[in-house]
Scaffold this motif. Structure first.
Motif, short mmCIF file in Angstrom:
data_model
loop_
_atom_site.label_atom_id
_atom_site.label_comp_id
_atom_site.label_asym_id
_atom_site.label_seq_id
_atom_site.Cartn_x
_atom_site.Cartn_y
_atom_site.Cartn_z
N ALA A 180 0.82 -1.39 0.04
CA ALA A 180 -0.02 0.01 -0.01
C ALA A 180 0.79 1.21 -0.14
O ALA A 180 0.47 2.41 -0.21
N ARG B 214 0.78 1.76 -7.27
CA ARG B 214 -0.78 2.03 -7.36
C ARG B 214 -1.15 2.90 -8.41
O ARG B 214 -2.14 2.80 -8.99
N PHE C 50 -9.56 -0.12 -7.67
CA PHE C 50 -9.20 -0.48 -6.37
C PHE C 50 -10.44 -0.84 -5.61
O PHE C 50 -11.56 -0.63 -5.56
N ALA D 103 -2.45 -3.37 -1.09
CA ALA D 103 -3.66 -2.67 -1.91
C ALA D 103 -3.98 -3.64 -2.75
O ALA D 103 -3.29 -4.13 -3.52
N TYR E 162 -6.16 -4.55 -6.26
CA TYR E 162 -7.02 -3.83 -7.60
C TYR E 162 -7.32 -5.08 -8.43
O TYR E 162 -6.81 -6.36 -8.31
#
Length: 243
Positions: free
Chosen positions: A168, A174, A184, A202, A204
């Motif tokens: 993250a 990102r 996301f 994170a 996606y």
């Protein structure tokens, strides 16, 4: 009248309320094959099944003195070419992750690696990761096209979902995910420990119904007319995928 939101918990359900809600049937789904092409060809890049005898020396040289490229990966930097070659040999022997070396057609040099991983044909899910682009290939059409080709291969093979995950804190990764059109989906807190450090991850994804419009955007960005005589883009991929 209230509306259902996928990011909210469903309302309490009691006996006597009728049948409980379930997801739609996935009619006609056939599990896709695992990755297998030894070579995927694009206009700017060739994806070649990882072979340390052909790829380690070029990529080690491209990364030399740039230890920061390994900051968000679970391995590296490597002290010398034999150590890096040994790591590549271990990865090349695996079916998951399934590694490609990225060869820039303009220079003939290998400038990066990427892989399919967490390959789940039964559910039609596959991830693209272990992406390491050396500085000479970064921010190039070859690097962008490589990931586009991998996404395209997955959906053409019959996968329903392509995932992208990163630390993250990895802002460039990102941004790249959003640039390609990944959506996301949230942060998995304290998901991993690597190099002794915590990683919040994170998540996606692109799903199959998203891809046709995104594929057109990728093709428009990669079209020769989108670049001027100096190779500068006229329209960004982010602008094309945002709509």
């Amino acid at each position: 009248m209230s509306q259902d939101h996928p990011d909210r918990a469903p309302a309490p359900f009691a006996q006597g309320d009728g049948p409980r809600p379930t997801g739609p049937l996935v009619a006609g789904f056939v599990p896709p094959p695992p990755p297998g092409p030894d070579r995927i060809e694009g206009r700017h890049v060739l994806l070649e099944r990882l072979d340390p005898d052909r790829h380690a020396e070029d990529l080690f040289a491209a990364n030399r003195g740039q230890d920061w490229v390994w900051d968000y990966l679970g391995y590296g930097p490597f002290a010398d070419l034999p150590a890096y070659r040994a790591w590549q040999a271990g990865m090349a022997a695996k079916a998951d992750p399934y590694f490609y070396a990225l060869r820039d057609r303009a220079t003939g040099k290998v400038g990066g690696l990427a892989s399919f991983l967490r390959i789940d044909p039964a559910n039609g899910v596959i991830e693209i990761g272990h992406i390491e682009i050396a500085p000479p290939m970064q921010r190039s059409p070859a690097a962008t096209e490589a990931i586009s080709l991998m996404i395209g291969w997955a959906f053409e093979a019959g996968y329903r979902r392509v995932e992208w995950k990163c630390d993250a804190l990895n802002a460039p990764s990102r941004r790249a995910a959003l640039r390609y059109g990944f959506v996301f989906e949230g942060i998995f807190r304290q998901h991993m420990i690597y190099k002794g450090r915590n990683r919040d991850t994170a998540w996606y994804a692109i799903i199959d119904r998203d891809w046709p419009a995104l594929a057109r955007a990728h093709q428009a960005w990669l079209a020769p007319g989108n670049f001027d005589a100096q190779g500068r883009q006229r329209q960004s991929l982010s602008a094309l995928t945002a709509g």
